[in-house]
Design a protein around this motif. Sequence first.
Motif, PDB file in Angstrom:
ATOM      1  N   ILE A 100     -10.610   7.879  -7.209  1.00 34.81           N
ATOM      2  CA  ILE A 100     -11.718   7.166  -6.582  1.00 34.81           C
ATOM      3  C   ILE A 100     -11.420   5.683  -6.504  1.00 34.81           C
ATOM      4  N   GLY A 101     -12.061   5.020  -5.557  1.00 34.08           N
ATOM      5  CA  GLY A 101     -11.945   3.580  -5.485  1.00 34.08           C
ATOM      6  C   GLY A 101     -11.916   3.049  -4.070  1.00 34.08           C
ATOM      7  N   ASP A 102     -11.396   1.847  -3.963  1.00 34.13           N
ATOM      8  CA  ASP A 102     -11.295   1.128  -2.699  1.00 34.13           C
ATOM      9  C   ASP A 102      -9.884   1.340  -2.165  1.00 34.13           C
ATOM     10  N   PHE A 103      -9.755   2.209  -1.170  1.00 36.76           N
ATOM     11  CA  PHE A 103      -8.453   2.547  -0.617  1.00 36.76           C
ATOM     12  C   PHE A 103      -8.013   1.567   0.469  1.00 36.76           C
ATOM     13  N   ASN A 104      -8.921   0.687   0.898  1.00 38.27           N
ATOM     14  CA  ASN A 104      -8.624  -0.333   1.894  1.00 38.27           C
ATOM     15  C   ASN A 104      -7.960   0.220   3.145  1.00 38.27           C
ATOM     16  N   ASP A 105      -8.295   1.430   3.502  1.00 44.93           N
ATOM     17  CA  ASP A 105      -7.775   2.020   4.730  1.00 44.93           C
ATOM     18  C   ASP A 105      -8.703   3.127   5.186  1.00 44.93           C
TER      19      ASP A 105
ATOM     20  N   MET B  81       0.827  -1.199   0.000  1.00 45.78           N
ATOM     21  CA  MET B  81       0.000   0.000   0.000  1.00 45.78           C
ATOM     22  C   MET B  81       0.867   1.256   0.000  1.00 45.78           C
ATOM     23  N   ARG B  82       1.933   1.258   0.773  1.00 43.29           N
ATOM     24  CA  ARG B  82       2.859   2.394   0.813  1.00 43.29           C
ATOM     25  C   ARG B  82       3.450   2.648  -0.572  1.00 43.29           C
ATOM     26  N   ASP B  83       3.820   1.561  -1.285  1.00 44.63           N
ATOM     27  CA  ASP B  83       4.327   1.705  -2.659  1.00 44.63           C
ATOM     28  C   ASP B  83       3.249   2.262  -3.589  1.00 44.63           C
TER      29      ASP B  83
ATOM     30  N   LEU C 208       3.618   5.639  -5.853  1.00 48.33           N
ATOM     31  CA  LEU C 208       3.438   5.660  -7.307  1.00 48.33           C
ATOM     32  C   LEU C 208       2.297   6.590  -7.727  1.00 48.33           C
ATOM     33  N   LEU C 209       1.205   6.541  -6.988  1.00 51.57           N
ATOM     34  CA  LEU C 209       0.084   7.411  -7.302  1.00 51.57           C
ATOM     35  C   LEU C 209       0.454   8.876  -7.065  1.00 51.57           C
ATOM     36  N   SER C 210       1.223   9.140  -6.031  1.00 57.54           N
ATOM     37  CA  SER C 210       1.692  10.506  -5.764  1.00 57.54           C
ATOM     38  C   SER C 210       2.539  11.024  -6.925  1.00 57.54           C
ATOM     39  N   GLN C 211       3.369  10.163  -7.485  1.00 52.64           N
ATOM     40  CA  GLN C 211       4.185  10.570  -8.633  1.00 52.64           C
ATOM     41  C   GLN C 211       3.297  10.958  -9.820  1.00 52.64           C
ATOM     42  N   GLN C 212       2.235  10.190 -10.052  1.00 53.98           N
ATOM     43  CA  GLN C 212       1.316  10.509 -11.145  1.00 53.98           C
ATOM     44  C   GLN C 212       0.559  11.808 -10.874  1.00 53.98           C
ATOM     45  N   LEU C 213       0.146  12.003  -9.644  1.00 54.41           N
ATOM     46  CA  LEU C 213      -0.575  13.222  -9.289  1.00 54.41           C
ATOM     47  C   LEU C 213       0.322  14.449  -9.414  1.00 54.41           C
ATOM     48  N   GLU C 214       1.612  14.283  -9.192  1.00 53.67           N
ATOM     49  CA  GLU C 214       2.550  15.392  -9.351  1.00 53.67           C
ATOM     50  C   GLU C 214       2.634  15.813 -10.820  1.00 53.67           C
ATOM     51  N   VAL C 215       2.590  14.840 -11.713  1.00 54.19           N
ATOM     52  CA  VAL C 215       2.654  15.124 -13.142  1.00 54.19           C
ATOM     53  C   VAL C 215       1.351  15.770 -13.628  1.00 54.19           C
TER      54      VAL C 215
ATOM     55  N   ARG D  11      -7.333  -0.444  12.376  1.00 57.72           N
ATOM     56  CA  ARG D  11      -6.114  -0.337  11.579  1.00 57.72           C
ATOM     57  C   ARG D  11      -4.995   0.248  12.419  1.00 57.72           C
ATOM     58  N   SER D  12      -3.774  -0.073  12.033  1.00 58.99           N
ATOM     59  CA  SER D  12      -2.612   0.423  12.764  1.00 58.99           C
ATOM     60  C   SER D  12      -2.461   1.934  12.577  1.00 58.99           C
ATOM     61  N   VAL D  13      -1.848   2.560  13.556  1.00 59.70           N
ATOM     62  CA  VAL D  13      -1.577   3.998  13.481  1.00 59.70           C
ATOM     63  C   VAL D  13      -0.665   4.287  12.290  1.00 59.70           C
ATOM     64  N   ALA D  14       0.321   3.420  12.053  1.00 62.08           N
ATOM     65  CA  ALA D  14       1.258   3.617  10.938  1.00 62.08           C
ATOM     66  C   ALA D  14       0.522   3.610   9.600  1.00 62.08           C
ATOM     67  N   SER D  15      -0.401   2.673   9.430  1.00 63.17           N
ATOM     68  CA  SER D  15      -1.153   2.586   8.184  1.00 63.17           C
ATOM     69  C   SER D  15      -1.984   3.846   7.976  1.00 63.17           C
ATOM     70  N   ARG D  16      -2.689   4.258   9.010  1.00 65.26           N
ATOM     71  CA  ARG D  16      -3.514   5.466   8.893  1.00 65.26           C
ATOM     72  C   ARG D  16      -2.652   6.692   8.632  1.00 65.26           C
ATOM     73  N   ARG D  17      -1.467   6.728   9.224  1.00 69.91           N
ATOM     74  CA  ARG D  17      -0.548   7.847   9.014  1.00 69.91           C
ATOM     75  C   ARG D  17      -0.096   7.892   7.554  1.00 69.91           C
ATOM     76  N   ASP D  18       0.220   6.736   6.969  1.00 69.45           N
ATOM     77  CA  ASP D  18       0.623   6.682   5.552  1.00 69.45           C
ATOM     78  C   ASP D  18      -0.499   7.180   4.644  1.00 69.45           C
ATOM     79  N   PHE D  19      -1.714   6.714   4.898  1.00 71.11           N
ATOM     80  CA  PHE D  19      -2.851   7.105   4.070  1.00 71.11           C
ATOM     81  C   PHE D  19      -3.145   8.594   4.232  1.00 71.11           C
ATOM     82  N   SER D  20      -3.160   9.061   5.451  1.00 66.06           N
ATOM     83  CA  SER D  20      -3.382  10.482   5.719  1.00 66.06           C
ATOM     84  C   SER D  20      -2.292  11.334   5.074  1.00 66.06           C
ATOM     85  N   GLY D  21      -1.050  10.882   5.170  1.00 70.16           N
ATOM     86  CA  GLY D  21       0.072  11.585   4.557  1.00 70.16           C
ATOM     87  C   GLY D  21      -0.081  11.679   3.053  1.00 70.16           C
ATOM     88  N   PHE D  22      -0.542  10.596   2.435  1.00 71.96           N
ATOM     89  CA  PHE D  22      -0.788  10.589   0.989  1.00 71.96           C
ATOM     90  C   PHE D  22      -1.797  11.676   0.615  1.00 71.96           C
TER      91      PHE D  22
END
Length: 118
Positions: free
Chosen positions: A44-49, A23-25, A29-36, A62-73
């Motif tokens: 949209i979709g199933d973010f599973n978090d 999920m972190r990867d 990758l999605l962040s790289q596309q959004l930057e472009v 869910r773990s705090v780390a997982s939520r932090r990654d998703f929130s950070g994204f």
Amino acid sequence: MMEKKKEKWRLFAVYASTDDLKMRDQWRLLSQQLEVYKDKCLVIGDFNDILDDSEKEGGNYRSVASRRDFSGFIVDNRLLDLGFVFTWRNQRDEGPIQQRLDRGLATSGWVSVYSEAK
């Protein structure tokens, strides 16, 4: 009736892994596309978090780390949440489980053109 808009924008459909490392990867990758294509994007979709415990009722959280990654994204890409509904439900012996795994996120450029979207 909505008027037709002749705006160009990008759609990113997501089906996120349930594995934190994968999920972190995916977020990277999605962040790289959004930057472009950062001007007008809908993700949209199933973010599973989830972002916080208010988006889940019952079951294991869910773990705090997982939520932090998703929130950070979301924060890092300046995405706006288009609304809230519980999108996954499961009846278990120990009680019902429901959580918000599906969602729509958009850039401010997309929201400014499609401000009525939910």
